[in-house]
Design a protein around this motif. Structure first.
Motif, mmCIF file in Angstrom:
data_model
loop_
_atom_site.group_PDB
_atom_site.id
_atom_site.type_symbol
_atom_site.label_atom_id
_atom_site.label_comp_id
_atom_site.label_asym_id
_atom_site.label_seq_id
_atom_site.Cartn_x
_atom_site.Cartn_y
_atom_site.Cartn_z
ATOM 1 N N MET A 359 22.007 21.295 -8.575
ATOM 2 C CA MET A 359 22.833 20.284 -9.234
ATOM 3 C C MET A 359 22.270 19.928 -10.597
ATOM 4 S SD MET A 359 25.530 19.333 -7.561
ATOM 5 C CE MET A 359 25.860 17.696 -8.197
ATOM 6 N N ASP A 360 20.951 19.738 -10.662
ATOM 7 C CA ASP A 360 20.314 19.408 -11.934
ATOM 8 C C ASP A 360 20.479 20.542 -12.946
ATOM 9 O OD1 ASP A 360 19.515 17.005 -10.928
ATOM 10 O OD2 ASP A 360 17.461 17.604 -10.512
ATOM 11 N N ALA A 361 20.313 21.772 -12.477
ATOM 12 C CA ALA A 361 20.428 22.918 -13.382
ATOM 13 C C ALA A 361 21.852 23.071 -13.898
ATOM 14 C CB ALA A 361 19.984 24.193 -12.666
ATOM 15 N N ILE A 362 22.831 22.968 -13.001
ATOM 16 C CA ILE A 362 24.232 23.089 -13.416
ATOM 17 C C ILE A 362 24.597 21.972 -14.384
ATOM 18 C CG2 ILE A 362 26.622 22.973 -12.602
ATOM 19 C CD1 ILE A 362 25.620 24.311 -9.983
ATOM 20 N N ALA A 363 24.145 20.751 -14.088
ATOM 21 C CA ALA A 363 24.430 19.618 -14.967
ATOM 22 C C ALA A 363 23.864 19.852 -16.361
ATOM 23 C CB ALA A 363 23.848 18.336 -14.371
ATOM 24 N N ALA A 364 22.618 20.321 -16.431
ATOM 25 C CA ALA A 364 21.983 20.566 -17.732
ATOM 26 C C ALA A 364 22.734 21.630 -18.524
ATOM 27 C CB ALA A 364 20.525 20.987 -17.527
ATOM 28 N N VAL A 365 23.140 22.706 -17.845
ATOM 29 C CA VAL A 365 23.826 23.809 -18.526
ATOM 30 C C VAL A 365 25.199 23.364 -19.023
ATOM 31 C CG1 VAL A 365 24.807 26.110 -18.210
ATOM 32 C CG2 VAL A 365 22.576 25.576 -17.251
ATOM 33 N N VAL A 366 25.941 22.642 -18.182
ATOM 34 C CA VAL A 366 27.288 22.212 -18.562
ATOM 35 C C VAL A 366 27.232 21.172 -19.677
ATOM 36 C CG1 VAL A 366 29.374 21.060 -17.727
ATOM 37 C CG2 VAL A 366 28.263 22.765 -16.315
ATOM 38 N N ILE A 367 26.301 20.231 -19.577
ATOM 39 C CA ILE A 367 26.137 19.235 -20.644
ATOM 40 C C ILE A 367 25.768 19.922 -21.952
ATOM 41 C CG2 ILE A 367 24.672 17.333 -21.450
ATOM 42 C CD1 ILE A 367 24.530 16.415 -18.546
ATOM 43 N N VAL A 409 25.220 9.169 -10.724
ATOM 44 C CA VAL A 409 25.293 9.319 -12.181
ATOM 45 C C VAL A 409 25.303 10.800 -12.569
ATOM 46 C CG1 VAL A 409 24.019 8.954 -14.329
ATOM 47 C CG2 VAL A 409 24.264 7.085 -12.702
ATOM 48 N N LYS A 410 24.442 11.606 -11.934
ATOM 49 C CA LYS A 410 24.396 13.036 -12.242
ATOM 50 C C LYS A 410 25.720 13.717 -11.909
ATOM 51 C CE LYS A 410 19.395 13.548 -11.577
ATOM 52 N NZ LYS A 410 18.327 14.138 -10.732
ATOM 53 N N GLY A 411 26.286 13.364 -10.755
ATOM 54 C CA GLY A 411 27.579 13.935 -10.388
ATOM 55 C C GLY A 411 28.667 13.548 -11.368
ATOM 56 N N LEU A 412 28.647 12.285 -11.792
ATOM 57 C CA LEU A 412 29.631 11.809 -12.764
ATOM 58 C C LEU A 412 29.483 12.534 -14.092
ATOM 59 C CD1 LEU A 412 31.861 9.768 -13.462
ATOM 60 C CD2 LEU A 412 30.066 8.161 -14.134
ATOM 61 N N ILE A 413 28.235 12.789 -14.494
ATOM 62 C CA ILE A 413 27.984 13.497 -15.746
ATOM 63 C C ILE A 413 28.577 14.903 -15.697
ATOM 64 C CG2 ILE A 413 26.163 14.567 -17.147
ATOM 65 C CD1 ILE A 413 24.444 12.106 -16.488
#
Length: 432
Positions: A359-367, A409-413
């Protein structure tokens, strides 16, 4: 610019300026409020002296009781504003940045159209992410005085090292139009195997590291083969692999952790003069290598090609199976390096390690601007996305926010980042 967007940006600017002005007004009234608080404290003290004198049977006539000061509704309102000053300043700054940034972006877009450029370059996307990062740092510096300290930044840098490495591999996968949900399980199993080889079999540290990184790459290769040769959807293939590998992590040690690794292994995450030197060098090496492969090699160009349009890539003679296996092997190798950094830092390996790391990796890449549809993204954007995720997590910890809301918050991001990506792609297609 769209009329509705223009209204939104104007409203943001007006609200931001209004909140800033309200804060400034509240600050100008501080001296008056301090006087009122002093008078209230003096009256309270005098009444306390009278009460004490009555108990002791002493004459309290020499005690002067100041008149009671009543707070007006305006005084109460100003006190409330002052108590929420940090939050209001954060809101004011963010609203002004959104409003002003929207108008600046529209002016830039208009000039690009005048020059005949129909589609904005990825550099403009990165610029927007950099502005968001700067705004985030400014917000947290206001909300928490500890945020800007050097020790906190070093902690942030070491905390994001795992996600830093994993997100590099995830960038390759998502640009190719895929997804890898098995990264967290891969890290956990690889870390346990490192512990087993060093503790149970006395394998030297360098050989252990090489073997386990290769093993993680092999897991990635299996993912790639399932997707490319058996035509399994990436989501299904890596979801199944996530469960298989996590189950293997629990099985190899019967769910028990492994502690106390050799000194040469734990030194990798050690600090020299307060700086995590080896971790930093490993992180820089991984991201520079990833950047070079994506930008300057044939495999990098092929990765963009199959993510942009797989059918066109196939007709162009690109070996789709080879490229897909390649990107998942890269993701697996990055998991092996992440397992090295995590296990050496914790001096232990646990089957639950890196749970939710995907989840953290996908969030970082998409952001960072990499499109979930594939074919678009950059290592520079991923680097900024990693910093944003790390700083948000650090800021929430400093503010005492629990783990549950942090995950929300991470999911929302992620959801917001994907929505922005969809809107941007539709606008780009409409401009053609």
């Amino acid at each position: 610019m769209n009329k509705k967007l223009k209204i939104v940006f104007i409203v943001c600017l007006v609200l931001g300026i209004a909140l800033g002005a309200l804060n400034l007004f509240a600050m100008s009234q501080k001296h008056h409020l301090v006087e009122i608080e002093e008078q209230q404290a003096a009256r309270k003290k005098a009444l306390g002296q009278i009460a004490a004198a009555d108990v002791l049977g002493i004459n309290p006539d020499d005690v002067v009781v100041p008149d009671e000061v009543e707070l007006t509704s305006m005084d109460k309102f100003v006190m409330g504003v002052n108590s929420s000053s940090a939050m209001l300043w954060v809101g004011a700054i963010d609203l002004i940045i959104i409003g002003a940034g929207g108008f600046i972006y529209s002016i830039f877009k208009k000039k690009q159209k005048e020059k005949g450029v129909k589609k904005l370059s990825s550099g403009s996307n990165v610029l927007g992410i950099v502005i968001a990062l700067a705004a985030l740092c400014l917000d947290l510096s206001i909300a928490s005085p500890v945020f800007l300290t050097s020790s906190n930044f070093l902690n942030v840098f070491q905390q994001i090292s795992i996600n830093f490495v994993v997100a590099v591999g995830m960038t390759f996968v998502i640009i190719s139009g895929g997804i890898d949900l098995s990264v967290g399980s891969n890290i956990a199993l690889s870390g346990l195997l490192m512990g087993i080889l060093m503790k149970n079999y006395g394998v030297p540290v360098p050989l252990t590291i090489l073997c386990c990184i290769a093993f993680s790459g092999l897991i990635g290769l299996v993912n790639g083969m399932l997707i490319s040769f058996l035509n399994l959807p990436p989501f299904i293939a890596t979801l199944g692999m996530m469960s298989i590998v996590r189950g293997a992590a629990y099985t190899v040690t019967a769910g028990q952790p492994i502690y106390t690794f050799p000194t040469g292994f734990t030194a990798i995450s050690g600090r020299v003069a307060g700086i995590p030197v080896w971790s930093t060098l490993i992180m820089l090496a991984v991201i520079l290598l990833g950047w070079y492969i994506l930008k300057y090699t044939r495999m990098g160009r092929f990765t963009y090609a199959i993510g942009g349009n797989e059918n066109c890539a196939k007709l162009s003679g690109i070996n789709l199976k080879k490229v897909k296996c390649f990107v998942y092997v890269v993701s697996g190798l990055c998991c092996g390096v992440a397992a090295l950094l995590l296990s050496s830092r914790l001096d232990s390996a646990v089957p639950t390690n890196a749970d939710g790391q995907e989840m953290d990796a996908i969030a970082a890449v998409v952001i960072g601007g990499t499109s979930m549809s594939g074919g678009e993204g950059s290592m520079i954007g991923t680097l900024i996305g990693i910093l944003i995720i790390g700083i948000i997590a650090n800021g929430l910890n400093l503010l005492g926010v629990a783990q549950g809301p942090q995950k929300m918050v991470k999911g929302l991001i992620i959801v917001v980042a994907v929505i922005i990506d969809v809107i941007r792609r539709k606008a780009s297609q409409a401009a053609k």
